[in-house]
Structures are given as structure tokens and as C-alpha cells.
Design an enzyme around this catalytic site. Sequence first.
Site, mmCIF file in Angstrom:
data_model
loop_
_atom_site.group_PDB
_atom_site.id
_atom_site.type_symbol
_atom_site.label_atom_id
_atom_site.label_comp_id
_atom_site.label_asym_id
_atom_site.label_seq_id
_atom_site.Cartn_x
_atom_site.Cartn_y
_atom_site.Cartn_z
ATOM 1 C CB CYS A 1 -0.861 0.135 1.108
ATOM 2 S SG CYS A 1 -1.988 -1.573 1.226
ATOM 3 C CG HIS B 1 -3.123 3.176 2.417
ATOM 4 N ND1 HIS B 1 -3.818 2.885 1.255
ATOM 5 C CD2 HIS B 1 -3.290 2.135 3.117
ATOM 6 C CE1 HIS B 1 -4.013 1.801 1.241
ATOM 7 N NE2 HIS B 1 -3.835 1.243 2.308
ATOM 8 C CG ASN C 1 -6.965 -0.947 1.686
ATOM 9 O OD1 ASN C 1 -6.092 -0.521 0.413
ATOM 10 N ND2 ASN C 1 -6.390 -1.350 2.689
#
Length: 324
Positions: free
Chosen positions: A111, A251, A281
Site C-alpha cells: 500500500c 492511504h 482499500n
Amino acid sequence: MTIRISGTGGALPDKILTNSELEKTVDTSDAWIRERTGIGARHIAQNETVASLAAEACRKALSDAGRNAEDVELILVASTSSEMLLPCIACQVQSETGAVNAAAFDINAACAGFLFALQTANAYIASGIYRNALVVGAEVLSRIVDWKDRSTCVLFGDGAGAVFAEACDEEGMGIRAMLQGSDGRRGVVLQCRAGHYTETDHELFPYKDPFIHMDGSEVYKFAVRTIPECIEQVLEQAGLKACDIDLYILHQANIRIIGSIAKRLGVDEDRFPHNLEHVGNTSSAAIPLLLDELNKSGKIKRGAKLVLSGFGAGLTYGACVMRW
Ligand code: UT7
């Protein structure tokens, strides 16, 4: 010499999977997912691939920057979920976009991958090796999610975001500071075994299936401790205070993580835009996808001071300060 972002692009698969639809297949509820994560829906690839989403995002970023594919000198794709081990996604993007003059390779830092790729582009461009780069985060995580595991399958989504970054020598503009870090000793908390392995077993690698396994609360604690410190360090490098920043583009893992980071920095949550409500996500795609949404909707004004920051499997983390 530094770099500035002169174009952004995003791509999402057509199919949308809502929390209510997930309720029918796993023991979960819309209320739990929204309350614990802030996520309401995610896009799921059907005919799309990591490379096709990445290429679409790149075409849009080039168009936004007013540049042709032949102008591109470097393509960096951050991803953890390619369908293909070879060729790399960046080479597939090169083929799909016609960026025939570029060097192309992938980066896997989960990520935080987009930030690692952006820093790599910055290093290449600052050293004079290349003058510009397409920097991409692209994922089809739905392929590596265990759809029977409610602790992970409700979180992730598919998509791609891209930026066109180019050399910038305008005083005070572009990337002002960057930091990236890793803590491989804690990698066990978020793992996914490669699909082609069959036998090797290892105490660090207890899972036999090729799906994401996560100790969510350990990753949560890592994020809320590490990211505020990381952001404070890049702000110091840039000679800025937390309150000087117009937008924090973080993020998009969990709205509670974003809220906690805002609180620790002492900054109003209004400055932390989010889109996880409708995309979930998307790992390395999360930051460039949000950046693109904000750019295209006119929410980032020229000269705006931005912080980008991400964290994820590895464990990896990073942040950068830029003036738009
Ligand atoms: O992208 C980078 C990597 N990922 C992340 O950043 C994720 C970071 N972690 C998180 O966002 C959160 O830890 C989660 C959203 C994954 C989990 O939230 P939590 O508040 O830490 O919940 P929990 O794991 O402590 O679980 C609380 C309860 C448990 O039930 P019991 O043991 O209290 O009875 C879970 O079994 O919630 C249960 N649960 C669910 N219930 C309904 C876990 N997942 C679900 C679900 N629906 N989908």
C-alpha cells in the site's frame, strides 16, 4: 531539481460491490463495515486486468498533462496483484499505451508502493537520467482476497491511479521532501503467498493458500503510530508545520486510522479528504486515485501544499510533501 505532477488519471472497474451485497455471502453487515472502516462499496474487476486499468489511468494522466505517449521516458507501476509474473505490468502498460521510448518496471511495496515509485521517479529525474515518468498504482486485489474471510474481503477493492511527473525547477514548487521506510521484521502481520508455490513451508509463512491474511489490529496500531511520526519528519525536512498543509492525501485503509492520524497531528479532519466510501482499500492505487479525484474536481489549487502518506504490507511506509 525536483519533480512536479502535471497530470493525473484514474480507472475503476465497471462492477460495483456494495456492503449490502456482501451481507448475502459472508457473515457481516453494512453497519459493521461502515462503522469499523468507513467503506460502503468497492469496484471489482471482471474483464479488467491490473495492466488494463493501469493503462487506462496512464492514458488519462497523459491527456491531463497534455503530453503524448512517445514523450514518456520512464514507467513505474506499483502493484502487488498482477495476474502475470512476466512481463511486468509496466511493460504491458507500455505496450497498451504506445509509450515506446520509455524504460518500464514494477515496484512491490504494497500500500506504500505508489510513494516508493514516486520517490524512485524523483531520484531518476533529479539525477538527470530521465526528464519525466508515469508513476502508477494499480491493483486487482479481488483476485487474492479470500471471499470467505470476512475480516479481509470487506476491505479491499480494485482500481488504478496514475500521475505524469516531470522535472521542475520552479522555486518552491513540486516535491519538497520525501521519506520512505520498511520494517521487514513485522512482515508476518500481512501476507499473501504467491499462487504458484505449492510445497515450501516456513514458520514465517504459515499460510498455504494464495490469499491475503492480515492481523488487522497490528496493522492498525502500526499505522497510527508510524504515520504521524513519518509525516512530522517530512514536514520538518520541508520546513513546514502540520497546520501549514492544505490537504493530507493518505492511504485509504480505514476512516478511523485517518481520523486518528489527524488527531495526533492536531489538524482538523476536513483537511483529510477520503474516497474509501466508494472504492474501499485499493492498496497502491489508493493515493493516486484520490489525488486524481481531487485534481479533476478542482479541489487542489495551484500552489496548494499537500502531504501524501501511505503504509502497508512489508511493513512499509512513506510520506512526501509537495507544492502543487
Ligand atoms: O492497507 C493496509 C493494510 N490494511 C489496513 O490498514 C487495515 C488496518 N486494520 C483495520 O482497518 C481494522 O483492524 C479492521 C477494519 C481490519 C478490523 O477492525 P477492528 O476494529 O480492529 O476489529 P477486530 O478485528 O478487532 O474485530 C472486532 C470484531 C471481532 O469479533 P469478536 O471477536 O469481538 O466477537 C471480529 O470477528 O468484529 C468481528 N469482525 C466482523 N464482524 C462483522 C471482523 N470482521 C468483521 C466483519 N463483519 N466484516
